[in-house]
Write an enzyme that holds these catalytic residues in place. Structure first.
Site, PDB file in Angstrom:
ATOM      1  N   HIS A 186     -13.785  24.584   0.220  1.00  0.00           N
ATOM      2  CA  HIS A 186     -14.513  24.095   1.386  1.00  0.00           C
ATOM      3  C   HIS A 186     -16.001  23.974   1.137  1.00  0.00           C
ATOM      4  CE1 HIS A 186     -11.056  25.372   4.234  1.00  0.00           C
ATOM      5  NE2 HIS A 186     -10.890  24.183   3.700  1.00  0.00           N
ATOM      6  N   ARG A 293      -2.046  10.050   0.976  1.00  0.00           N
ATOM      7  CA  ARG A 293      -1.145  11.068   0.418  1.00  0.00           C
ATOM      8  C   ARG A 293      -0.460  11.789   1.580  1.00  0.00           C
ATOM      9  NH1 ARG A 293      -5.533  11.561  -3.666  1.00  0.00           N
ATOM     10  NH2 ARG A 293      -4.558  11.586  -5.729  1.00  0.00           N
ATOM     11  N   ARG A 329       1.909   6.556   0.878  1.00  0.00           N
ATOM     12  CA  ARG A 329       2.848   7.004  -0.147  1.00  0.00           C
ATOM     13  C   ARG A 329       3.864   7.937   0.500  1.00  0.00           C
ATOM     14  NH1 ARG A 329       0.466  10.306  -5.079  1.00  0.00           N
ATOM     15  NH2 ARG A 329       0.191  11.950  -3.557  1.00  0.00           N
ATOM     16  N   GLU A 428       3.427   5.491 -12.423  1.00  0.00           N
ATOM     17  CA  GLU A 428       2.757   6.700 -12.913  1.00  0.00           C
ATOM     18  C   GLU A 428       3.612   7.459 -13.924  1.00  0.00           C
ATOM     19  OE1 GLU A 428       1.917   9.368  -9.656  1.00  0.00           O
ATOM     20  OE2 GLU A 428       3.804   8.953  -8.665  1.00  0.00           O
ATOM     21  N   ASN A 451      -3.507   9.493 -12.797  1.00  0.00           N
ATOM     22  CA  ASN A 451      -3.540  10.955 -12.941  1.00  0.00           C
ATOM     23  C   ASN A 451      -2.226  11.427 -13.569  1.00  0.00           C
ATOM     24  OD1 ASN A 451      -5.779  10.489 -11.400  1.00  0.00           O
ATOM     25  ND2 ASN A 451      -4.961  11.392  -9.531  1.00  0.00           N
ATOM     26  N   ASP A 452      -1.121  10.905 -13.049  1.00  0.00           N
ATOM     27  CA  ASP A 452       0.172  11.285 -13.619  1.00  0.00           C
ATOM     28  C   ASP A 452       0.516  10.449 -14.846  1.00  0.00           C
ATOM     29  OD1 ASP A 452       1.279  13.507 -12.303  1.00  0.00           O
ATOM     30  OD2 ASP A 452       1.522  12.293 -10.502  1.00  0.00           O
ATOM     31  N   ARG A 462      -1.480  18.198 -16.475  1.00  0.00           N
ATOM     32  CA  ARG A 462      -2.814  17.818 -16.001  1.00  0.00           C
ATOM     33  C   ARG A 462      -3.646  18.995 -15.521  1.00  0.00           C
ATOM     34  NH1 ARG A 462      -1.143  14.036 -10.793  1.00  0.00           N
ATOM     35  NH2 ARG A 462      -2.943  14.752  -9.650  1.00  0.00           N
ATOM     36  N   CYS A 499      -4.756   3.755  -7.986  1.00  0.00           N
ATOM     37  CA  CYS A 499      -5.222   4.784  -7.062  1.00  0.00           C
ATOM     38  C   CYS A 499      -5.471   6.112  -7.766  1.00  0.00           C
ATOM     39  CB  CYS A 499      -4.245   4.955  -5.901  1.00  0.00           C
ATOM     40  SG  CYS A 499      -2.580   5.349  -6.458  1.00  0.00           S
TER      41      CYS A 499
END
Ligand code: PEP
Ligand code: MG
Length: 568
Positions: A186, A293, A329, A428, A451-452, A462, A499
């Site tokens: 946060h 997401r 998604r 991905e 990312n994947d 990752r 993305c």
């Protein structure tokens, strides 16, 4: 010099103010008058609620609604009868209020901090913040007033809790350094929202500095200096000016279309996690949502969200975006994302296991609930359905069959929806990348999840720091894969977006222009930076660079060539 986590970009230089941690010790005395003790406890809780609600309101006005949600979350947690009920039970049993607050909070902190998921672990730090605030109220301890620090202050704290951050006057705080916290904590989120440079997780920094020391906070690189030599200070004064100049240049891109230097238009969308983030995407000048997401709707709950709950969330995003694309998604669960109430089996290889579309197709009832909610919400905007972790065409076909059955049901029920709702694949996995030509024939669009894709192409977890040196979308294998996916999409005449984080990487952008990417989906705060980088490249220049780079054999040669050609 010390390193930490680069949590909020920019360079801050200023005079240190250490936010001391108070001793929150108390005598664990037995209570005879338990009613009076409960009244003292309730008084503290009421004061906490009033102060927290005021802080939330203040953050909402000064920073934004999303950031205010953090404080509102504290209010929800303390109002939860389970938590305060447990505390009161302990007081009834003769414990003092401090001891009850401490024990119950520690129990919840222990429970949440053991969970695998980042969001759940964040709850532990929220409860720890609540615990400290309640104990301070009970013990009559007053913190230093952060709202009164002098201009040019660098705040140094063990952790910057949301309650502390809410007092920050942006103009007076040049930087933030903490001993704990990561990119998604946060304190990082709030520092970014306030645009204050921040470096987190610098070990023992509170004991290494004193008030009035000079500090440099390089929030872009994750580096700090305390009482630096003159030459370092001069270097950073220049770096700070350059950063400020660049940021103000970016403002000239607000409201402009996203165009390459030779006038080719591309779409610049945003990645979001909650429907409320759609507002942020618009504020940051995003042109659509390239990735919603949806799993956060599931993770923030203690039950499977109903069709109505999901419908309202998707509708909110669609209405906010007012006809602009909203690519949602479907549930991407498993891997590193657990939902405790689903009681998913522990697996030896969760990233290769029963996750994302595989899990959804194996649990059709809840998948249909989600798809129905999305399709119904499509009556209120331009919703598109995106399927994660596709590895073979059968998965796409099965999802499309479900979508078509749901459409027939909705027709029978007389419920409105977008008859032309699109269903696309996230590319991905290496499997999907290798059959991109086949998938493109049956998919309405592609979105590349680098990312994947990087993780699976390079066979590198990752999240594993030991193999992080291999985790790069600039590896020749990953670049070839990206190029192939885009070419297959273009040949089939479908839009291809990206993305994954690589879409916003200034070094990657010219390659994506050359390959023919049509939509870039980035974190909202990076919209203007991405638009500015895109505007600097012509297709011909990007092609020349891509041609050179694809001849190179190693990731380091590629990155070096891209850095040399970069247009900052
Ligand atoms: C990706 O894999 O690139 C992606 C965008 O999805 P996530 O980071 O949520 O796995
Ligand atoms: Mg992914």
């Amino acid at each position: 010099m010390q390193n930490g986590i680069a949590a909020s970009r920019g360079v801050g230089i200023g005079s240190v103010c250490v936010i001391a941690e108070h001793e929150l010790s108390f005598e664990n005395k037995r209570i005879d008058d338990t009613e009076a003790e409960k009244a003292r406890f309730e008084g503290a809780v009421e004061k906490f609620k009033t102060e927290t609600a005021a802080m939330a309101e203040d953050i909402r006005k000064r920073i934004g609604p999303k950031e205010a949600e953090i404080m509102e979350g504290h209010l929800v947690m303390i109002s939860d009868p389970t938590m305060s009920g447990e505390m009161k039970k302990m007081i009834d049993a003769g414990q003092c209020a401090e001891s009850a607050v401490s024990a119950v909070c520690d129990m919840f902190i222990g429970m949440f901090s053991k969970m695998d998921d980042d969001m759940m672990r964040q709850r532990a730090s929220d409860i720890s913040d609540i615990k400290v605030s309640l104990l301070k109220l009970l013990l009559g301890i007053k913190d230093i007033d952060i709202s009164k620090v002098e201009p040019g202050t660098v705040l140094v704290a063990h952790d910057l809790t949301p309650s502390m951050t809410s007092q920050i006057v942006k103009e007076n705080v040049s930087g933030i350094i903490t001993e704990v916290g990561g990119k998604t904590s946060h304190s990082a989120i709030l520092a970014r929202a306030l645009e204050i440079p921040a470096v987190l997780s610098v070990p023992d920094i509170t004991s290494k500095v004193r008030d009035k020391d000079t500090a440099i906070v390089d929030g872009t690189e994750g580096i700090i200096y305390i009482n630096p030599e003159g030459d370092i200070l001069s270097k950073y004064i220049i770096k700070r000016e350059e950063f400020i100049k660049k940021q103000s240049e970016l403002k000239s891109f607000i409201g402009k279309p996203t165009l390459t230097a030779d006038g080719e238009s591309v779409e610049l969308f945003c990645n979001i996690g909650t429907p409320k983030d759609a507002k942020k995407a618009l504020e940051c000048d995003g042109e659509g949502i390239g990735l919603f997401r949806s799993e956060f709707l599931y993770m923030d709950n203690n039950h499977l969200p109903s069709e109505e709950e999901q419908f309202l969330a998707y509708k909110e995003a669609a209405v906010t975006m007012d006809g602009k694309d909203v690519i949602i998604r479907t549930l991407d669960i498993g891997g590193d994302k657990d939902i405790p109430y689903l009681n998913m089996k522990k697996e030896d290889n969760p990233f290769l296991g029963y996750r994302a579309v595989r899990y959804c197709l194996g649990n059709k009832e809840s998948y249909i609930t989600q798809l129905r909610a999305m399709i119904r919400a499509s009556a209120f905007g331009k919703i598109k359905i995106m399927v994660p972790l596709v590895t073979c065409v059968e998965e796409l076909r099965e999802v499309k069959k479900l979508v078509s059955d749901i459409k027939s049901d909705l027709d029978k029920e007389g419920i409105e929806y977008d008859k032309d709702i699109k269903v696309g694949c996230m590319i991905e996995t290496p499997a999907a990348a290798l059959i991109a030509d086949i998938l493109a024939k049956e998919s309405d669009f592609f979105s590349i999840g680098t990312n994947d894709l990087t993780q699976y192409t390079m066979s590198v977890d990752r999240g594993n720091a030991d193999v992080a040196y291999l985790y790069s979308a600039f590896q020749p294998s990953v670049l070839r894969s990206i190029k192939n996916i885009i070419e297959c999409g273009r040949t089939a005449g479908i839009p291809v977006g990206m993305c994954g984080e690589a879409a916003a990487d200034p070094l990657m952008i010219p390659l994506l222009i050359s390959f023919g990417l049509t939509e870039f989906s980035v974190n909202p705060v990076l919209v203007l930076t991405a638009r500015s980088i895109i505007s600097k490249w012509t297709k011909a220049e990007a092609d020349a660079l891509a041609c050179k780079v694809l001849e190179l054999s190693t990731e380091s040669e590629i990155v070096a060539a891209l850095k040399e050609a970069a247009k900052e």
